[in-house]
Design an enzyme around this catalytic site. Structure first.
Site, PDB file in Angstrom:
ATOM      1  N   LYS A   3       0.860  -1.234  -0.003  1.00 38.99           N
ATOM      2  CA  LYS A   3       0.030  -0.046  -0.069  1.00 38.99           C
ATOM      3  C   LYS A   3       0.987   1.167  -0.008  1.00 38.99           C
ATOM      4  CE  LYS A   3      -4.137   1.731   2.833  1.00 38.99           C
ATOM      5  NZ  LYS A   3      -3.376   3.065   3.246  1.00 38.99           N
ATOM      6  N   GLY A   7       2.612   4.559   1.211  1.00 34.56           N
ATOM      7  CA  GLY A   7       3.058   5.150   2.549  1.00 34.56           C
ATOM      8  C   GLY A   7       3.242   4.273   3.518  1.00 34.56           C
ATOM      9  N   ASP A  64       8.111   3.363  -9.689  1.00 37.00           N
ATOM     10  CA  ASP A  64       6.844   4.139  -9.061  1.00 37.00           C
ATOM     11  C   ASP A  64       6.888   5.809  -9.554  1.00 37.00           C
ATOM     12  OD1 ASP A  64       5.134   5.703  -7.608  1.00 37.00           O
ATOM     13  OD2 ASP A  64       5.839   5.116  -5.586  1.00 37.00           O
ATOM     14  N   GLU A  74      -2.247  -2.077  10.299  1.00 40.07           N
ATOM     15  CA  GLU A  74      -3.610  -1.386  10.426  1.00 40.07           C
ATOM     16  C   GLU A  74      -4.318  -2.072   9.386  1.00 40.07           C
ATOM     17  OE1 GLU A  74      -3.333   2.625   9.283  1.00 40.07           O
ATOM     18  OE2 GLU A  74      -1.827   3.462  10.855  1.00 40.07           O
ATOM     19  N   ASN A 106       6.186  -2.594   8.786  1.00 34.49           N
ATOM     20  CA  ASN A 106       6.842  -1.470   9.168  1.00 34.49           C
ATOM     21  C   ASN A 106       6.275  -0.615  10.160  1.00 34.49           C
ATOM     22  OD1 ASN A 106       9.057   0.375   8.999  1.00 34.49           O
ATOM     23  ND2 ASN A 106       8.259   1.240   7.225  1.00 34.49           N
TER      24      ASN A 106
END
Length: 362
Positions: A32, A34, A61, A231, A258
């Site tokens: 994902k 960030g 990227d 998360e 991370n």
């Protein structure tokens, strides 16, 4: 007792298995947006440079954070990273204009027009050209710092996109080949843009793609490392990514979690305590879902990891599980927490005194 056995059977929580696999040629790093993909891929390339003759790290990227991570300017040509003799970096944009793709210019612009007619094939063709270029450079291992998950999945679809696109091109060529021959003769460009020339280009591109596709599906040559944070959305994206990789038959057996907050400080903040509890819930879920993966946990730092020295320093956490400097509940930990509370009380009393003086002036 059963839990202890399962803990012993779990794979080691480091990336040592990647360094030990000498046959690896392609290493993809993704996840994902960030979550720290560029930092992780940069550190991985540094670690690989210790055990491999030559390493190339490529950023696909469009945001290109590789230059920021190493604090050095990189371009679409491989550049030696400062402080290394065998580590190179380059930043490329998979979505390029047709003029950047060799062999698609000319009076009839036949291949270019066909490329525009097939969604995604222009990106796929430029990616194929980049891979062709990289293969001629003969690096020992190539690390891809990929764009966020959606872009990465499209990048992994490029081989099949190209194969389907080229098949469609061949069909169109067979259908309108006679008309094309007449037009190229009319323009006097039969040798360069005739049926045989175009057929040769398409077949050549197809051969490259088939070769790369075969390598990507070989677990001895290719692996994908998933980067995430503890998360819900990141867990969801990681699950989606792992499922897609399985569908594409691309090997993945490493996850890096991370920005983990470790409960080692004298944490009295309700917010931090809540974040620690939340993170632990999702870390536990990662271990349940991916019990056969190498899961590496990286601590959240108070500062950014930028520059070669900072990357090298942080790389220790990739090879050894993070251990708090002081064990929770030990005498040292309790003394440190008491001192922290005393200091907080002292600061609060000083603030109260200032407030009282201010009120008296009013």
């Amino acid at each position: 007792m059963a839990l202890a056995v399962s803990d012993q059977e779990m794979p080691e929580g480091t990336v040592q298995n990647i360094l030990d696999q000498e046959s690896l040629k392609w290493v993809f790093v993704g996840g994902k947006g960030g979550v720290g993909k560029t930092t992780c891929s940069s550190i991985l390339s540094i670690l690989l440079a210790r055990v491999r003759p030559s390493v190339l790290i490529i950023s696909t990227d469009p945001a290109h954070n590789l230059s920021d991570a190493f604090q050095q300017r990189f371009t679409k040509a491989p550049t030696l990273v400062n402080g290394f003799t065998n580590l190179y970096a380059m930043e490329v944009d998979p979505s390029v204009e047709n003029e950047d793709i060799p062999g698609v210019d000319g009076p009839d612009n036949f291949v270019s027009e066909l490329a525009n007619a097939i969604p995604g094939i222009d990106e796929a063709m430029s990616f194929a050209e980049m891979l062709k270029l990289v293969q001629t450079m003969d690096y020992s291992v190539i690390v891809f710092d990929t764009a966020p998950t959606g872009h990465t999945l499209r990048l992994l679809q490029f081989p099949s996109t190209l194969e389907k696109g080229l098949a469609k091109m061949m069909t169109l060529k067979n259908k309108f080949g006679g008309l094309l021959s007449q037009m190229t003769r009319l323009f006097g460009a039969e040798d360069e843009f005739g049926e045989d020339a175009i057929l040769g280009r398409l077949e050549g591109m197809k051969d490259i793609i088939e070769q790369v596709n075969k390598q990507f599906k070989d677990p001895d040559l290719t692996t994908f490392i998933c980067i995430c944070i503890p998360e819900f959305l990141s867990l969801y994206e990681t699950e989606r990514l792992v499922q897609e990789l399985t569908k594409f038959e691309i090997d993945t057996h490493n996850i890096i979690i991370n920005q983990v907050i470790h409960d080692e400080e004298a944490v009295e903040s309700k917010l931090l305590k809540a974040r620690i509890r939340m993170q632990q819930k999702y870390v536990d879920q990662f271990y349940v879902l991916y019990d056969d993966f190498h899961i590496t946990k990286l601590p959240l730092l108070p500062e950014e990891v930028c520059g070669v020295e900072a990357l090298k320093s942080f790389s220790t956490h990739f090879l050894k599980a993070y251990e708090p400097s002081v064990a929770r509940g030990s005498v040292e930990d309790l003394e440190r927490r008491v001192n922290a509370l005393k200091q907080e009380l002292k600061d609060t009393e000083a603030e109260l005194e200032r407030a009282r003086k201010g009120k008296q002036k009013v």
